[in-house]
Design an enzyme around this catalytic site. Structure first.
Site, PDB file in Angstrom:
ATOM      1  N   THR A 180      12.213 -18.930 -13.187  1.00 43.81           N
ATOM      2  CA  THR A 180      12.293 -20.129 -12.345  1.00 43.81           C
ATOM      3  C   THR A 180      13.508 -20.927 -12.804  1.00 43.81           C
ATOM      4  O   THR A 180      13.538 -21.466 -13.916  1.00 43.81           O
ATOM      5  CB  THR A 180      11.015 -20.980 -12.485  1.00 43.81           C
ATOM      6  OG1 THR A 180       9.898 -20.225 -12.012  1.00 43.81           O
ATOM      7  CG2 THR A 180      11.125 -22.253 -11.651  1.00 43.81           C
ATOM      8  N   LYS A 255       9.889 -22.192  -4.649  1.00 45.26           N
ATOM      9  CA  LYS A 255       9.105 -22.440  -5.870  1.00 45.26           C
ATOM     10  C   LYS A 255       9.108 -23.928  -6.218  1.00 45.26           C
ATOM     11  O   LYS A 255       8.060 -24.487  -6.595  1.00 45.26           O
ATOM     12  CB  LYS A 255       9.697 -21.623  -7.025  1.00 45.26           C
ATOM     13  CG  LYS A 255       8.973 -21.795  -8.370  1.00 45.26           C
ATOM     14  CD  LYS A 255       7.561 -21.242  -8.328  1.00 45.26           C
ATOM     15  CE  LYS A 255       6.838 -21.409  -9.673  1.00 45.26           C
ATOM     16  NZ  LYS A 255       7.363 -20.492 -10.727  1.00 45.26           N
TER      17      LYS A 255
END
Length: 266
Positions: A180, A255
């Protein structure tokens, strides 16, 4: 671009009228040839060798596609995966360790790298795989390289750094980043890959450690459709849902939005 019922009806008719010519069908459908091939395979219109199956009536009336058994679905996925021989996995944290394990258990040759060598040695002992002392050595001859490291600086170190994977990856290979990170980093890495003839997808994950261990992660990917079609059967070894969100960077954006929504609820 998702397949609608209308798209699949059109695909059936074109498949019959064009006598299975994938090049012509993909052009008329405005889809990649590989994407059309995979859809025809999943619909039971072609076999694993790409040969036409007699499941459409000659009068072009709609008919139900062949219902595949679990064994046939597994076999078809295996045939797609046979195009991929070796993968590398960089980063064996709480998520990466089991994800790499699922890849190895699927029958692929897997070479791993981890900053702490003891973790890499433990993984090789558990899964009977290979490890390398640097990211660049792990990526040698890999068709796909997966990353799952800590943050932006870690990603840069294992990709464009002196011993990064891009120093040994070859044109035609694919780099998939499950870390991420920021959209800007995804775009920077994609540009570096493009200069080398390497495809790139940002692919942050959701599902936590339990999802990784049980192989039921959700993956949000950014990149092109052709690359997505190639990596999806491989990623499905540790995920039960993969979604192409758009061009490079949109996986990371998705995300972030997900995390903001959860924070808002809390």
């Amino acid at each position: 671009k998702q397949w609608t019922n209308e798209d699949m009806d059109q695909l059936k008719k074109l498949f019959e009228s064009e006598d299975g010519d994938l090049s012509t069908i993909s052009e008329k459908m405005e889809r990649t040839e590989n994407g059309v091939r995979l859809k025809l395979l999943s619909m039971g219109l072609i076999d694993d060798e790409g040969e036409k199956m007699d499941v459409i009536r000659k009068d072009d009336q709609p008919t139900s596609p062949k219902q595949w058994t679990e064994e046939e679905v597994y076999h078809s996925r295996t045939c797609v995966m046979l195009q991929i021989k070796k993968v590398a996995f960089i980063g064996l944290g709480a998520m990466g360790y089991p994800m790499a394990g699922h890849l190895k258990k699927s029958g692929l040759e897997v070479c791993v790298y981890n900053r702490s060598e003891n973790k890499a040695f433990a993984w090789t002992a558990e899964y009977d795989g290979l490890s390398a002392p640097t990211p660049s050595e792990a990526a040698v001859d890999a068709d796909i390289v997966f990353l799952c490291v800590g943050n932006d600086s870690d990603v840069r170190a294992v990709t464009t750094g002196p011993e990064g994977v891009l120093s040994t990856m070859t044109p035609g290979a694919i780099l998939v980043d499950h870390t991420t990170t920021s959209r800007a980093l995804a775009e920077d890495i994609s540009n570096a890959c493009e200069d080398l003839g390497i495809s790139f997808m940002d692919a942050p994950v959701s599902g936590g450690q339990a999802g990784a261990e049980n192989g039921v992660l959700t993956i949000m990917l950014g990149g092109d459709e052709k690359t997505f079609d190639t990596v999806k059967p491989i990623i499905s070894t540790f995920a039960n849902h993969t979604q192409l969100m758009g061009p490079v960077g949109t996986g990371q954006v998705t995300k972030i939005v997900k995390q903001l929504c959860i924070a808002g609820v809390l």
